[in-house]
Design a protein around this motif. Structure first.
Motif, short mmCIF file in Angstrom:
data_model
loop_
_atom_site.label_atom_id
_atom_site.label_comp_id
_atom_site.label_asym_id
_atom_site.label_seq_id
_atom_site.Cartn_x
_atom_site.Cartn_y
_atom_site.Cartn_z
N ASN A 219 -13.23 -18.00 -10.99
CA ASN A 219 -12.84 -19.31 -10.33
C ASN A 219 -12.59 -18.96 -8.83
O ASN A 219 -12.70 -19.80 -7.87
N GLY A 220 -12.54 -17.63 -8.53
CA GLY A 220 -12.30 -17.36 -7.18
C GLY A 220 -12.55 -15.77 -6.69
O GLY A 220 -12.47 -14.95 -7.86
N ILE A 221 -12.39 -15.63 -5.28
CA ILE A 221 -12.17 -14.18 -4.86
C ILE A 221 -11.32 -14.08 -4.07
O ILE A 221 -10.73 -14.97 -3.27
N GLU A 222 -10.41 -13.03 -4.36
CA GLU A 222 -9.22 -12.79 -3.23
C GLU A 222 -9.83 -11.34 -2.59
O GLU A 222 -10.07 -10.25 -3.11
N LEU A 223 -9.69 -11.33 -1.27
CA LEU A 223 -10.04 -10.23 -0.47
C LEU A 223 -8.53 -9.83 0.17
O LEU A 223 -7.88 -10.59 0.77
N ASP A 224 -8.34 -8.81 -0.47
CA ASP A 224 -6.72 -8.08 -0.11
C ASP A 224 -6.90 -7.21 1.07
O ASP A 224 -7.16 -6.20 0.98
N PHE A 225 -6.37 -7.87 1.99
CA PHE A 225 -6.47 -7.01 3.61
C PHE A 225 -5.09 -6.30 3.64
O PHE A 225 -4.88 -5.58 4.60
N PHE A 226 -4.09 -6.34 2.57
CA PHE A 226 -3.00 -5.64 2.73
C PHE A 226 -3.18 -4.17 2.09
O PHE A 226 -2.21 -3.41 2.10
N ARG A 227 -4.10 -4.03 1.34
CA ARG A 227 -4.55 -2.74 0.78
C ARG A 227 -5.76 -1.84 1.31
O ARG A 227 -6.76 -2.14 0.78
N HIS A 228 -5.70 -1.46 2.54
CA HIS A 228 -4.48 -1.22 3.29
C HIS A 228 -5.00 -1.75 4.69
O HIS A 228 -6.15 -1.70 5.03
N PRO A 229 -4.13 -2.26 5.57
CA PRO A 229 -4.28 -3.01 6.80
C PRO A 229 -4.82 -2.27 7.99
O PRO A 229 -4.14 -2.32 9.05
N VAL A 230 -5.95 -1.25 7.97
CA VAL A 230 -6.48 -0.70 9.18
C VAL A 230 -8.09 -0.76 8.84
O VAL A 230 -8.37 -0.50 7.77
N PHE A 231 -8.69 -1.27 9.89
CA PHE A 231 -9.99 -1.69 9.67
C PHE A 231 -10.93 -1.33 10.72
O PHE A 231 -12.22 -1.14 10.37
N PHE A 232 -10.53 -0.80 11.63
CA PHE A 232 -11.28 -0.37 13.10
C PHE A 232 -10.89 0.90 13.55
O PHE A 232 -9.70 1.15 13.96
N TYR A 284 0.67 -10.04 14.40
CA TYR A 284 0.46 -8.81 13.79
C TYR A 284 -0.89 -9.02 13.27
O TYR A 284 -1.67 -7.73 13.07
N CYS A 285 -1.25 -9.94 12.32
CA CYS A 285 -2.73 -9.95 11.94
C CYS A 285 -3.79 -9.71 13.12
O CYS A 285 -4.74 -9.10 12.97
N ARG A 286 -3.64 -10.60 14.05
CA ARG A 286 -4.66 -10.33 15.31
C ARG A 286 -4.98 -9.00 15.66
O ARG A 286 -5.92 -8.42 15.97
N ASP A 287 -3.57 -8.48 15.91
CA ASP A 287 -3.68 -7.05 16.31
C ASP A 287 -4.06 -6.00 15.33
O ASP A 287 -4.66 -5.06 15.73
N CYS A 288 -4.27 -6.35 13.98
CA CYS A 288 -4.64 -5.38 12.98
C CYS A 288 -6.42 -5.89 12.92
O CYS A 288 -6.95 -5.42 12.15
N GLY A 289 -6.80 -7.14 13.64
CA GLY A 289 -8.11 -7.31 13.44
C GLY A 289 -8.45 -8.52 12.69
O GLY A 289 -9.57 -9.00 12.47
N LEU A 290 -7.55 -9.25 12.34
CA LEU A 290 -7.72 -10.59 11.34
C LEU A 290 -7.38 -11.58 12.08
O LEU A 290 -6.03 -11.82 12.34
N ASP A 291 -8.17 -12.48 12.40
CA ASP A 291 -7.91 -13.59 13.13
C ASP A 291 -7.57 -14.79 11.81
O ASP A 291 -8.40 -15.56 11.93
N ILE A 292 -6.40 -14.81 11.42
CA ILE A 292 -6.33 -15.64 10.14
C ILE A 292 -6.25 -17.00 10.56
O ILE A 292 -6.61 -18.15 9.97
N GLU A 293 -5.71 -17.45 11.84
CA GLU A 293 -5.65 -19.04 12.25
C GLU A 293 -7.15 -19.27 12.73
O GLU A 293 -7.54 -20.60 12.32
#
Length: 533
Positions: A219-232, A284-293
């Motif tokens: 039914n769907g895909i979950e992208l789990d960015f909390f495990r773990h929130p470092v990307f760059f 905080y998400c933006r500073d982690c690289g995640l522009d959720i808005e």
């Protein structure tokens, strides 16, 4: 033997995988797909059961589907669980326990993983993700594949860390794709995290999702960015927030994934939803690289789960953000992160989970997402999904369930983003005669409006280091309470149900004696319908 190009192998593998599962006779139009997706997005999800999918690695004694399901899944039938997010390992990046040709199957039987049966299961035709998809259809339970975007359990230099790393061909063959090395660790995050600056990593993440969408009727895909929130890599090594370029790379990857879900959804004649799990703070998400808005504004995601091992904001903030874009939001109710044994024990009770559920739902959450809760026979699965029933059951509230919190493997420091209380014995609040202290807790019920024979007994309890101070004043929402000392440094105050506000309630502690000082270590509000309890 080192492969010359992991990405080339990936592209070849994608050419030979099955085109689609259950293709529709006539592909849906994009307009119809999006209308169907909106309807699917807004369906009721009382409880989302997040399963990290390690049954084949640790628990299964044989290779049958029934054996896989009995540990965490079959007992969920006829509970409040409407959706299961099933993670096929993805620890670390590129390792899975479904039948992947694009990634690698986690086959190691070394050390802690000596009982790993996934290779035998796949050889026997038991694919855990397919089993879950079949179970969901049979029992009218949504199944999402959960993909941990940068799990770094393999960053440890002892225990299972080195074993997991040795089992990961991608990381062994391409150390240049990682944000660090065991000897050159980044300032923030586990050194074995992959660097999403690399186009190869983003391409692989997209390819992993595409393969699942093509081969499994989920039914769907979950992208789990909390495990773990470092990307760059740059941000992790410099200790500075991510920049616009890094955020743009991640957003473009999400855009590509969204496109895949639409293309494959059109082929099969039904939508594939896209969900994300992220920290509960836009900044905080933006500073982690995640522009959720930006993701929300561009209609790139359908569901959003917020929080994890630390919580930053009142639930209302995330609900407001989701409502702005008509996206349902769910709280990730992870286990307590409080380190004091007695305080943690109080926070892990059924009563505590009831209070958490009530507070989240009263704040406007669409439902609940429970992470790291794996006992399918626990009473919470048959209780937490109905707030009206919970309101008349015993429940507890705390100023903080997780305390200060920490992300496994490390992350960008989050304390400066925290807008909610972290009160617990390991994060005490100082009180002095000239310095009162105020801490909030969140209530989920308007008790005075309940139609009941007798109101519940509500007790506000405050704990202090060593012993409760003398001549102390306790006020709830500006109204003074009468307090009496109890054991182990606790003060107890009886609360009239009408004094509690829905959602935020402020408790202020003042000391009357000159030069007095105290350490306020905990807050608990108990609601008991059986007056004998």
């Amino acid at each position: 033997m080192i492969r010359c190009s992991h990405v080339a192998a990936t592209l070849f593998a994608l050419l030979v995988v099955a085109i689609s599962i259950g293709q529709a006779d006539e592909p849906l139009s994009l307009a119809q797909l999006r209308a169907d997706r909106e309807a699917a997005t807004q369906r009721e999800r009382r409880i989302i059961f997040n399963n990290d999918g390690n049954e084949p690695v640790y628990l299964c004694r044989d290779t049958t589907p029934d054996e896989l399901l009995r540990h965490r899944t079959s007992p969920l039938v006829n509970t409040h669980v409407d959706t299961i997010f099933y993670c096929t390992w993805s620890s670390g990046f590129g390792m899975f326990t479904h039948d992947t040709k694009v990634g690698n199957v986690f086959k190691t039987k070394e050390g802690l993983f000596s009982k790993n049966s996934i290779e035998k299961m796949l050889d026997a035709g038991t694919d855990p993700l397919q089993v879950m998809a079949d179970f969901g259809k049979k029992n009218d339970i949504e199944i999402f594949w959960s993909f941990r975007m940068n799990d770094t359990h393999d960053a440890g230099l002892s225990g299972y860390g080195p074993i997991m790393l040795r089992a990961n061909p991608l990381k062994l063959e391409h150390p240049e794709w990682l944000i660090g090395t065991p000897k050159n660790r980044p300032k923030f995050g586990g050194w074995s995290a992959v660097d999403f600056t690399r186009p190869e990593i983003r391409d692989l993440a997209v390819a992993y999702v595409e393969e699942v969408c093509q081969n499994y009727d989920i039914n769907g895909i979950e992208l789990d960015f909390f495990r773990h929130p470092v990307f760059f890599k740059r941000a992790a090594q410099s200790g500075t927030p991510c920049n616009d370029e890094e955020r743009s790379l991640m957003t473009e990857m999400i855009r590509r994934i969204r496109k895949i879900t639409e293309v494959e959804g059109q082929k099969r004649g039904k939508p594939i939803l896209l969900s994300v799990r992220v920290p509960d703070s836009v900044s905080y998400c933006r500073d982690c690289g995640l522009d959720i808005e930006q993701w929300l504004q561009d209609d790139l995601i359908d569901l959003m789960t917020v929080s994890g091992y630390y919580r930053l904001s009142p639930w209302e903030d995330s609900v407001k953000l989701g409502n702005k874009y008509n996206v349902p939001v769910y709280p990730s109710l992870d286990e307590s992160r409080v380190r004091d044994p007695d305080a943690k024990k109080m926070r892990m009770t059924v009563e505590a989970y009831r209070g958490r559920a009530l507070a989240a739902r009263s704040a406007g959450m669409a439902g609940l997402n429970l992470f790291n809760s794996f006992d399918p026979n626990a009473p919470i699965w048959k209780e937490l999904g109905e707030p009206a029933t919970l309101a008349r059951q015993d429940h507890d509230y705390f100023a903080s369930i997780r305390g200060v919190g920490a992300a496994a493997g490390g992350a960008l420091p989050h304390r400066s983003y925290q807008k909610i209380a972290t009160l617990n014995p390991k994060a005490a609040v100082s009180v002095a005669s000239n310095k009162p202290a105020t801490v909030s807790f969140y209530n989920g019920v308007e008790y005075q409006k309940l139609d009941s024979v007798a109101p519940p007994k509500i007790t506000l309890s405050l704990q202090f280091d060593k012993e409760a101070p003398k001549n102390v004043d306790v006020a709830l929402n500006g109204k003074t309470l009468k307090s009496s000392p109890a054991a182990d440094g606790w003060l107890e105050c009886t609360v009239d149900p009408g004094m509690l506000k829905l959602n935020e309630n402020q408790v202020t502690v003042s000391l009357g004696d000159k030069d007095a000082a105290a350490k306020w270590t905990d807050l608990r509000c108990t609601v008991r319908w059986n007056q004998d309890k």
